[in-house]
Motif scaffolding. Structure first.
Motif, short mmCIF file in Angstrom:
data_model
loop_
_atom_site.label_atom_id
_atom_site.label_comp_id
_atom_site.label_asym_id
_atom_site.label_seq_id
_atom_site.Cartn_x
_atom_site.Cartn_y
_atom_site.Cartn_z
N ASN A 4 -2.39 -4.13 7.75
CA ASN A 4 -0.95 -4.28 7.50
C ASN A 4 -0.31 -2.94 7.15
OD1 ASN A 4 -1.02 -7.02 8.00
ND2 ASN A 4 -1.30 -7.57 5.86
N TYR A 5 -1.02 -2.13 6.39
CA TYR A 5 -0.51 -0.80 6.04
C TYR A 5 -0.24 0.01 7.32
CZ TYR A 5 -0.47 4.08 4.62
OH TYR A 5 -0.11 5.40 4.46
N TYR A 6 -1.18 0.00 8.24
CA TYR A 6 -1.03 0.80 9.46
C TYR A 6 0.04 0.21 10.38
CZ TYR A 6 -5.04 3.35 7.84
OH TYR A 6 -5.89 4.10 7.07
N GLU A 7 0.20 -1.11 10.36
CA GLU A 7 1.27 -1.72 11.15
C GLU A 7 2.63 -1.24 10.63
OE1 GLU A 7 0.52 -3.04 13.83
OE2 GLU A 7 -1.11 -4.49 13.67
N ARG A 8 2.79 -1.21 9.30
CA ARG A 8 4.08 -0.85 8.69
C ARG A 8 4.34 0.66 8.69
NH1 ARG A 8 2.09 -4.02 4.65
NH2 ARG A 8 1.97 -2.19 3.32
N ASN A 9 3.29 1.46 8.66
CA ASN A 9 3.44 2.91 8.50
C ASN A 9 2.93 3.70 9.70
OD1 ASN A 9 4.30 3.12 5.48
ND2 ASN A 9 2.56 1.71 5.48
N ALA A 10 2.94 3.07 10.88
CA ALA A 10 2.32 3.68 12.06
C ALA A 10 2.94 5.03 12.42
CB ALA A 10 2.40 2.72 13.25
N PHE A 63 -10.68 1.91 20.43
CA PHE A 63 -10.05 0.70 19.90
C PHE A 63 -9.50 0.95 18.51
CE2 PHE A 63 -14.39 -0.19 18.21
CZ PHE A 63 -14.11 -0.58 16.91
N ASP A 64 -8.55 0.11 18.11
CA ASP A 64 -8.03 0.11 16.76
C ASP A 64 -7.62 -1.32 16.42
OD1 ASP A 64 -7.18 2.49 14.74
OD2 ASP A 64 -5.90 0.73 14.43
N ALA A 65 -7.64 -1.64 15.12
CA ALA A 65 -7.32 -3.00 14.68
C ALA A 65 -5.83 -3.22 14.49
CB ALA A 65 -8.06 -3.32 13.38
N ALA A 66 -5.04 -2.15 14.41
CA ALA A 66 -3.60 -2.27 14.19
C ALA A 66 -2.86 -2.13 15.52
CB ALA A 66 -3.13 -1.19 13.21
N THR A 67 -2.08 -3.14 15.86
CA THR A 67 -1.34 -3.15 17.13
C THR A 67 -0.48 -1.92 17.30
OG1 THR A 67 -1.21 -5.55 16.90
CG2 THR A 67 0.19 -4.56 18.56
#
Length: 194
Positions: A4-10, A63-67
């Motif tokens: 979630n952090y990486y989704e919000r702060n990409a 690959f990465d887990a954050a879209t």
């Protein structure tokens, strides 16, 4: 939590990391690879390292887990980037090398041996795994992310629990990002035992 952090702060994370100079670490990894190796960038973030390996002529899967990180990494590298997590890894003897820079550190300590066993399975015989963890002991939360920090001793314990992997090299480095040189990283190069 960390995803979630990486989704919000990409955007900010991409900007902070895409130009970080990891060339010395990449060179150590590449020395262990055969020509035209197949490399997996596991938890690729910005795609910085996947691009570097592709530019050197290696066949790269990332690959990465954050879209949101997948989207930015694909744009940056020009490579297809898979949206998946470590638990989704199901490859068997597919890669000559796995690069897991600052990615496995988000895996809970209790899950690290099973994730490393997946890495072992995905590597060809004598394949190489590179990892980096923040140096320290225990698990913690910081800035809406969770971290598993390791020392040389705790890293050896995790590798022993995973089985089938031999440590080639363990060393510490400072953070290469500006203003963060005091942060210490534990780097490892591990080989799959045939």
């Amino acid at each position: 939590m960390s995803i979630n952090y990486y989704e919000r702060n990409a955007d900010q994370f991409f900007a902070d990391t895409v130009a970080a100079d990891l060339s010395q670490l990449q060179a150590r990894f590449v020395r262990e690879l055969p020509p035209s190796a197949h490399v997996l960038d596991a938890g690729c973030g910005s795609g910085r390292d996947a691009k570097a390996f592709a530019d050197l002529g290696f066949h790269v899967t990332a690959f990465d887990a954050a879209t949101e990180m997948v989207r930015r990494a694909a744009q940056h590298t020009g490579l297809p980037v898979l949206h998946m997590a470590f638990d989704d890894m199901g490859w068997t003897e597919e890669f000559d090398g796995i690069w897991a820079s600052a990615s496995l550190l988000h895996v809970p300590r209790v899950s690290l041996p099973s994730v490393l066993a997946r890495c072992h399975k995905a590597l060809r015989n004598d394949g190489i795994l590179y990892t980096s963890f923040k140096y320290g002991s225990g698990e913690r939360e910081s800035d809406d992310r969770r971290f598993t920090d390791l020392t040389e001793e705790t890293f050896r314990e995790v590798i022993a629990e995973a089985g089938g992997l031999q440590i080639i090299e363990l060393w510490r480095t400072g953070d290469v990002r500006p203003g963060r040189q005091s942060e210490i990283w534990l780097n490892s190069m591990v080989r799959k035992q045939g």
